[in-house]
Motif scaffolding. Structure first.
Motif, PDB file in Angstrom:
ATOM      1  N   ALA A  35       0.833  -1.209   0.000  1.00 36.36           N
ATOM      2  CA  ALA A  35       0.000   0.000   0.000  1.00 36.36           C
ATOM      3  C   ALA A  35       0.866   1.257   0.000  1.00 36.36           C
ATOM      4  O   ALA A  35       0.571   2.232  -0.697  1.00 36.36           O
ATOM      5  CB  ALA A  35      -0.925  -0.011   1.214  1.00 36.36           C
ATOM      6  N   ALA A  36       1.951   1.228   0.802  1.00 37.63           N
ATOM      7  CA  ALA A  36       2.846   2.385   0.857  1.00 37.63           C
ATOM      8  C   ALA A  36       3.538   2.619  -0.485  1.00 37.63           C
ATOM      9  O   ALA A  36       3.717   3.756  -0.926  1.00 37.63           O
ATOM     10  CB  ALA A  36       3.884   2.187   1.955  1.00 37.63           C
ATOM     11  N   ALA A  37       3.914   1.516  -1.156  1.00 36.33           N
ATOM     12  CA  ALA A  37       4.573   1.644  -2.458  1.00 36.33           C
ATOM     13  C   ALA A  37       3.611   2.187  -3.508  1.00 36.33           C
ATOM     14  O   ALA A  37       4.014   2.937  -4.411  1.00 36.33           O
ATOM     15  CB  ALA A  37       5.115   0.287  -2.894  1.00 36.33           C
ATOM     16  N   THR A  38       2.347   1.821  -3.381  1.00 34.40           N
ATOM     17  CA  THR A  38       1.348   2.254  -4.361  1.00 34.40           C
ATOM     18  C   THR A  38       0.954   3.717  -4.179  1.00 34.40           C
ATOM     19  O   THR A  38       0.866   4.487  -5.141  1.00 34.40           O
ATOM     20  CB  THR A  38       0.081   1.378  -4.266  1.00 34.40           C
ATOM     21  OG1 THR A  38       0.444   0.019  -4.487  1.00 34.40           O
ATOM     22  CG2 THR A  38      -0.957   1.802  -5.295  1.00 34.40           C
ATOM     23  N   SER A  39       0.731   4.102  -2.903  1.00 31.94           N
ATOM     24  CA  SER A  39       0.222   5.451  -2.628  1.00 31.94           C
ATOM     25  C   SER A  39       1.308   6.458  -2.289  1.00 31.94           C
ATOM     26  O   SER A  39       1.098   7.669  -2.392  1.00 31.94           O
ATOM     27  CB  SER A  39      -0.774   5.407  -1.476  1.00 31.94           C
ATOM     28  OG  SER A  39      -0.116   5.035  -0.275  1.00 31.94           O
ATOM     29  N   GLY A  40       2.451   5.957  -1.843  1.00 27.91           N
ATOM     30  CA  GLY A  40       3.523   6.860  -1.438  1.00 27.91           C
ATOM     31  C   GLY A  40       3.375   7.360  -0.013  1.00 27.91           C
ATOM     32  O   GLY A  40       4.196   8.137   0.472  1.00 27.91           O
ATOM     33  N   THR A  41       2.326   6.911   0.692  1.00 25.42           N
ATOM     34  CA  THR A  41       2.093   7.317   2.085  1.00 25.42           C
ATOM     35  C   THR A  41       1.968   6.073   2.951  1.00 25.42           C
ATOM     36  O   THR A  41       1.102   5.232   2.721  1.00 25.42           O
ATOM     37  CB  THR A  41       0.792   8.138   2.213  1.00 25.42           C
ATOM     38  OG1 THR A  41       0.861   9.253   1.325  1.00 25.42           O
ATOM     39  CG2 THR A  41       0.629   8.643   3.650  1.00 25.42           C
ATOM     40  N   TYR A  48      -3.941   5.507   4.996  1.00 25.26           N
ATOM     41  CA  TYR A  48      -4.957   4.465   5.230  1.00 25.26           C
ATOM     42  C   TYR A  48      -5.244   3.656   3.975  1.00 25.26           C
ATOM     43  O   TYR A  48      -6.236   2.939   3.910  1.00 25.26           O
ATOM     44  CB  TYR A  48      -6.261   5.097   5.737  1.00 25.26           C
ATOM     45  CG  TYR A  48      -6.128   5.709   7.109  1.00 25.26           C
ATOM     46  CD1 TYR A  48      -6.193   4.914   8.252  1.00 25.26           C
ATOM     47  CD2 TYR A  48      -5.916   7.076   7.262  1.00 25.26           C
ATOM     48  CE1 TYR A  48      -6.048   5.458   9.509  1.00 25.26           C
ATOM     49  CE2 TYR A  48      -5.773   7.639   8.522  1.00 25.26           C
ATOM     50  CZ  TYR A  48      -5.850   6.830   9.639  1.00 25.26           C
ATOM     51  OH  TYR A  48      -5.711   7.377  10.890  1.00 25.26           O
ATOM     52  N   THR A  49      -4.366   3.752   2.967  1.00 18.96           N
ATOM     53  CA  THR A  49      -4.605   3.007   1.737  1.00 18.96           C
ATOM     54  C   THR A  49      -4.475   1.499   1.947  1.00 18.96           C
ATOM     55  O   THR A  49      -4.923   0.716   1.112  1.00 18.96           O
ATOM     56  CB  THR A  49      -3.610   3.438   0.646  1.00 18.96           C
ATOM     57  OG1 THR A  49      -2.271   3.331   1.153  1.00 18.96           O
ATOM     58  CG2 THR A  49      -3.872   4.877   0.218  1.00 18.96           C
TER      59      THR A  49
END
Length: 334
Positions: A35-41, A48-49
């Motif tokens: 999720a962090a790699a996809t959204s950058g957060t 919360y992605t």
């Protein structure tokens, strides 16, 4: 299955619980990273992605299954058998992380794994056979015996003292204040949950236990203690490093839980001194292995800066770390 002892049922359920909970950490970690790699957060900085990530939900599902198995294990087996086996989830997590996340498994980590396994084997071999009460009234009789009432009064008195006097003065500087409250409340949570579990089991067998006031008293105590645990556990996580909170809380919670269960359910009644000493040695071995596993955990970097995540105050909001602490208060439920 009719010839299988209650201890064996509890043992199998506790081991399955550790397997599912240990695996849940890995699935959640993989989901968080994806999720962090996809959204950058990342979740550590408010993202919360991960809620849209199937792997994270797979981890949550396996965690729930593991906690359900742990809950049922307490119905069949004594806390001296079930609670220390929660440490096996750390081994499962460490081994899976080595193969699936390519995290380094150090020599001291391997020694910690071996210590946890060896201690668990000793505990299983010498664990007492527990008599399962036949009604909530019988459990209530055990809960109102003088020895356990003394423990309850002492635990509540210490908690109130910590909350009213020591927390304002030392809560932000001494980790034992918050974790002392959590551990004492946790010991009462486990015995209450065990009583509720037995009541549910008897009710499903056709003997309704929810018509008795005592069942609802145990339920109120359990809810109150769980809320207290979560409240002060969050304070501990917000104030101190997770790497310090995890092993100290595990040691304090597990020790007090075993003491409370031994007093209320007389787990060691009828056992000789050799068996009791063996169980204590096994328990100490498990605790030592758990501390070694935590102390040698591979540090992570934050945003590529080279700062160590598990010493960074903000990183203690990481979902995986928070779940580890919550689950092992439980383990109760770890």
């Amino acid at each position: 299955m009719g010839n299988v002892s209650d201890n064996t049922r509890g043992l199998v359920l506790a081991m399955l619980s550790s397997l599912f909970i240990g695996a849940s950490f890995i699935f959640k970690k993989m989901g968080l990273k994806r999720a962090a790699a996809t959204s950058g957060t990342s979740a550590g900085v408010g993202g919360y992605t991960y809620l849209l990530e199937p792997l994270w939900w797979t981890g949550m599902t396996t965690m729930i299954v593991g906690e359900a198995a742990n809950f049922v294990a307490y119905i069949y087996a004594p806390a001296i058998l079930v609670t220390p086996l929660g440490a096996l989830s750390i081994i499962v997590s460490a081994v899976l992380a080595h193969f699936m996340l390519k995290e380094q498994l150090r020599q001291m980590s391997l020694l910690g794994c071996v210590s946890c396994i060896a201690g668990s084997v000793v505990i299983v071999i010498h664990a007492p056979q527990e008599h399962t009460p036949n009604s909530v009234q019988e459990i209530w009789t055990l809960a109102t015996q003088p020895a356990f009432l003394i423990y309850v009064v002492a635990a509540v008195s210490i908690m109130l003292t910590l909350v009213c006097h020591f927390e304002p003065l030392y809560g932000q500087s001494n980790i034992l204040v918050y974790l002392g409250i959590c551990s004492l409340a946790g010991s009462l949570t486990v015995v209450s949950i065990k009583a509720i579990g037995i009541a549910i089991k008897l009710t499903l067998e056709g003997i309704n236990q929810f018509e008795y006031l005592q069942t609802w008293v145990f339920l109120v105590v359990a809810i109150t203690c769980v809320i207290s645990q979560l409240n002060y556990l969050n304070k501990a996580l917000d104030t101190f490093n997770t790497a310090i909170v995890s092993p100290i809380y595990y040691v304090m919670f597990t020790t007090l839980t075993i003491v409370a269960s031994a007093i209320m359910f007389k787990d060691w009644s009828g056992q000789d001194a050799t068996s009791i000493a063996s169980e204590i040695c096994g328990f100490i071995t498990v605790l030592s292995g758990t501390i070694m596993l935590h102390s040698t955990r591979e540090p992570e970097t934050v945003n590529g800066s080279g700062s160590i995540a598990w010493y960074n105050r903000e990183s203690i909001k990481d979902i995986e770390d928070a779940h580890f602490i919550l689950l092992h208060s439980s383990d109760y439920f770890e």
